[in-house]
Write a protein that holds these residues in place. Sequence first.
Motif, PDB file in Angstrom:
ATOM      1  N   MET A 254       0.831  -1.202   0.000  1.00  0.00           N
ATOM      2  CA  MET A 254       0.000   0.000   0.000  1.00  0.00           C
ATOM      3  C   MET A 254       0.867   1.254   0.000  1.00  0.00           C
ATOM      4  N   LYS A 255       1.975   1.227   0.739  1.00  0.00           N
ATOM      5  CA  LYS A 255       2.866   2.385   0.817  1.00  0.00           C
ATOM      6  C   LYS A 255       3.489   2.702  -0.531  1.00  0.00           C
ATOM      7  N   LYS A 256       3.775   1.665  -1.316  1.00  0.00           N
ATOM      8  CA  LYS A 256       4.406   1.861  -2.621  1.00  0.00           C
ATOM      9  C   LYS A 256       3.524   2.673  -3.558  1.00  0.00           C
ATOM     10  N   ASN A 257       2.214   2.548  -3.384  1.00  0.00           N
ATOM     11  CA  ASN A 257       1.273   3.195  -4.294  1.00  0.00           C
ATOM     12  C   ASN A 257       0.836   4.578  -3.824  1.00  0.00           C
ATOM     13  N   LYS A 258       1.436   5.077  -2.748  1.00  0.00           N
ATOM     14  CA  LYS A 258       1.032   6.370  -2.204  1.00  0.00           C
ATOM     15  C   LYS A 258       2.132   7.406  -2.387  1.00  0.00           C
ATOM     16  N   ILE A 259       1.718   8.624  -2.677  1.00  0.00           N
ATOM     17  CA  ILE A 259       2.651   9.737  -2.851  1.00  0.00           C
ATOM     18  C   ILE A 259       2.613  10.605  -1.594  1.00  0.00           C
ATOM     19  N   ASP A 260       3.782  10.945  -1.075  1.00  0.00           N
ATOM     20  CA  ASP A 260       3.861  11.850   0.072  1.00  0.00           C
ATOM     21  C   ASP A 260       3.694  13.269  -0.460  1.00  0.00           C
ATOM     22  N   ILE A 261       2.510  13.839  -0.260  1.00  0.00           N
ATOM     23  CA  ILE A 261       2.196  15.145  -0.832  1.00  0.00           C
ATOM     24  C   ILE A 261       3.096  16.228  -0.255  1.00  0.00           C
ATOM     25  N   CYS A 262       3.493  16.095   0.996  1.00  0.00           N
ATOM     26  CA  CYS A 262       4.366  17.093   1.619  1.00  0.00           C
ATOM     27  C   CYS A 262       5.755  17.061   0.987  1.00  0.00           C
ATOM     28  N   GLU A 263       6.283  15.864   0.774  1.00  0.00           N
ATOM     29  CA  GLU A 263       7.597  15.733   0.133  1.00  0.00           C
ATOM     30  C   GLU A 263       7.544  16.223  -1.308  1.00  0.00           C
ATOM     31  N   LEU A 264       6.452  15.927  -2.000  1.00  0.00           N
ATOM     32  CA  LEU A 264       6.297  16.374  -3.392  1.00  0.00           C
ATOM     33  C   LEU A 264       6.276  17.892  -3.472  1.00  0.00           C
ATOM     34  N   ALA A 265       5.525  18.527  -2.583  1.00  0.00           N
ATOM     35  CA  ALA A 265       5.432  19.982  -2.581  1.00  0.00           C
ATOM     36  C   ALA A 265       6.782  20.619  -2.255  1.00  0.00           C
ATOM     37  N   MET A 266       7.507  20.061  -1.292  1.00  0.00           N
ATOM     38  CA  MET A 266       8.817  20.603  -0.928  1.00  0.00           C
ATOM     39  C   MET A 266       9.831  20.417  -2.054  1.00  0.00           C
ATOM     40  N   PRO A 270      10.915  24.477  -3.128  1.00  0.00           N
ATOM     41  CA  PRO A 270      11.790  24.463  -1.952  1.00  0.00           C
ATOM     42  C   PRO A 270      12.073  25.836  -1.340  1.00  0.00           C
ATOM     43  N   ASN A 271      11.838  26.916  -2.103  1.00  0.00           N
ATOM     44  CA  ASN A 271      12.179  28.264  -1.637  1.00  0.00           C
ATOM     45  C   ASN A 271      11.000  28.891  -0.908  1.00  0.00           C
ATOM     46  N   MET A 272      11.135  29.086   0.410  1.00  0.00           N
ATOM     47  CA  MET A 272      10.013  29.555   1.232  1.00  0.00           C
ATOM     48  C   MET A 272       9.600  30.986   0.878  1.00  0.00           C
ATOM     49  N   GLU A 273      10.574  31.876   0.702  1.00  0.00           N
ATOM     50  CA  GLU A 273      10.240  33.264   0.379  1.00  0.00           C
ATOM     51  C   GLU A 273       9.567  33.365  -0.982  1.00  0.00           C
ATOM     52  N   GLU A 274      10.062  32.609  -1.923  1.00  0.00           N
ATOM     53  CA  GLU A 274       9.440  32.574  -3.253  1.00  0.00           C
ATOM     54  C   GLU A 274       8.020  32.030  -3.170  1.00  0.00           C
ATOM     55  N   ASN A 275       7.814  31.035  -2.334  1.00  0.00           N
ATOM     56  CA  ASN A 275       6.484  30.445  -2.161  1.00  0.00           C
ATOM     57  C   ASN A 275       5.496  31.466  -1.606  1.00  0.00           C
ATOM     58  N   LYS A 276       5.933  32.221  -0.594  1.00  0.00           N
ATOM     59  CA  LYS A 276       5.058  33.232   0.001  1.00  0.00           C
ATOM     60  C   LYS A 276       4.669  34.293  -1.031  1.00  0.00           C
ATOM     61  N   LYS A 277       5.633  34.718  -1.833  1.00  0.00           N
ATOM     62  CA  LYS A 277       5.376  35.722  -2.864  1.00  0.00           C
ATOM     63  C   LYS A 277       4.405  35.187  -3.907  1.00  0.00           C
ATOM     64  N   ARG A 278       4.608  33.931  -4.301  1.00  0.00           N
ATOM     65  CA  ARG A 278       3.742  33.317  -5.311  1.00  0.00           C
ATOM     66  C   ARG A 278       2.324  33.128  -4.784  1.00  0.00           C
ATOM     67  N   ILE A 279       2.182  32.769  -3.531  1.00  0.00           N
ATOM     68  CA  ILE A 279       0.857  32.615  -2.916  1.00  0.00           C
ATOM     69  C   ILE A 279       0.100  33.933  -2.972  1.00  0.00           C
ATOM     70  N   ASP A 280       0.792  35.025  -2.642  1.00  0.00           N
ATOM     71  CA  ASP A 280       0.167  36.352  -2.703  1.00  0.00           C
ATOM     72  C   ASP A 280      -0.237  36.704  -4.132  1.00  0.00           C
ATOM     73  N   GLU A 281       0.632  36.395  -5.091  1.00  0.00           N
ATOM     74  CA  GLU A 281       0.360  36.711  -6.490  1.00  0.00           C
ATOM     75  C   GLU A 281      -0.868  35.938  -6.994  1.00  0.00           C
ATOM     76  N   LEU A 282      -0.902  34.647  -6.709  1.00  0.00           N
ATOM     77  CA  LEU A 282      -2.000  33.811  -7.193  1.00  0.00           C
ATOM     78  C   LEU A 282      -3.324  34.211  -6.560  1.00  0.00           C
ATOM     79  N   SER A 283      -3.329  34.426  -5.257  1.00  0.00           N
ATOM     80  CA  SER A 283      -4.579  34.771  -4.577  1.00  0.00           C
ATOM     81  C   SER A 283      -5.095  36.130  -5.053  1.00  0.00           C
ATOM     82  N   GLU A 284      -4.180  37.060  -5.306  1.00  0.00           N
ATOM     83  CA  GLU A 284      -4.577  38.382  -5.792  1.00  0.00           C
ATOM     84  C   GLU A 284      -5.159  38.280  -7.201  1.00  0.00           C
TER      85      GLU A 284
END
Length: 294
Positions: A254-266, A270-284
């Motif tokens: 079962m584990k083989k067929n599952k994707i760790d969404i947190c690891e995939l997103a990271m 990987p860049n936290m500051e870039e992520n925050k900026k992009r979140i603001d851009e997309l939501s706006e």
Amino acid sequence: MKISSISNIYNSFSQNKKINANNTASKPSFKGIYVEDIVDLGSVAESNTPPRFLKKDALLLNEIAQEYPNQDCFIRKGRAGLPRLEFREKPPEVQLFTETIAKQYKTSIDPNDKDYPVEPLILYADSRLNRFIGMTSFISLNPSLPYTVKVGFELHKKLLEKKFQIMEVLGKGDNVDLGEESLTKKAHEAIEDVETAVTRYLLEASYAALTDRASASQIYASNYPKVQSRLDAKRKLDLVTSIAKRPELDVEEMKKNKIDICELAMKNYPNMEENKKRIDELSEYMAQHGIIIG
């Protein structure tokens, strides 16, 4: 497959809603997923108060909840009455309840429990992101609120993992002074970069849905009948089959067929500051366009 939908907040509130101020207690829904009875679920709600999910969303949330038996999720009223999310580790104690004068059973949950506190994740009380990754949809194959709840469960697992790591370092049997912040708050701070990455992941998926509308064939060939059939079969197995006679599950398979969404997103963001900026851009951008998908 579409992951989320974008809903125009103004359509959800085009009519004035009457809410009974005395009817604000959380009501249990599904297994370990609770919905506050004054949350606005958008145009897909079958009734305004208390909220009701469409059957397809209920099926998905039911299926998701069964994957996380040791965690609770609370869908609560956030900004503009739309959903916000809170999670907690499910206490091992038996849940208490009281019977009201109207012969209703009411459970009692302490959000500030010292050992099992409720913690907000992804969608917060003052966040406008609930318009984009916290709404349900008529036609999207993965309605955004159930998908966000699932990602929230995975993120909460990371929080609990970090909490246990801190406990190992400090010593489980010691009385350690963490100052004004609790152990859970410290763990939350330690996974802030993961939370930011998965939030961007969800928003990027929501943005992609602007140009990736579901076709009629996708809608009518969706897997909801399969979800219903699978849940019915599991329910029947649980109710009528002795635990000694149930088939054993291959956990490793079962584990083989599952994707760790947190690891995939990271990995993708990987860049936290870039992520925050992009979140603001997309939501706006999505707030300005107010496009309805679903």
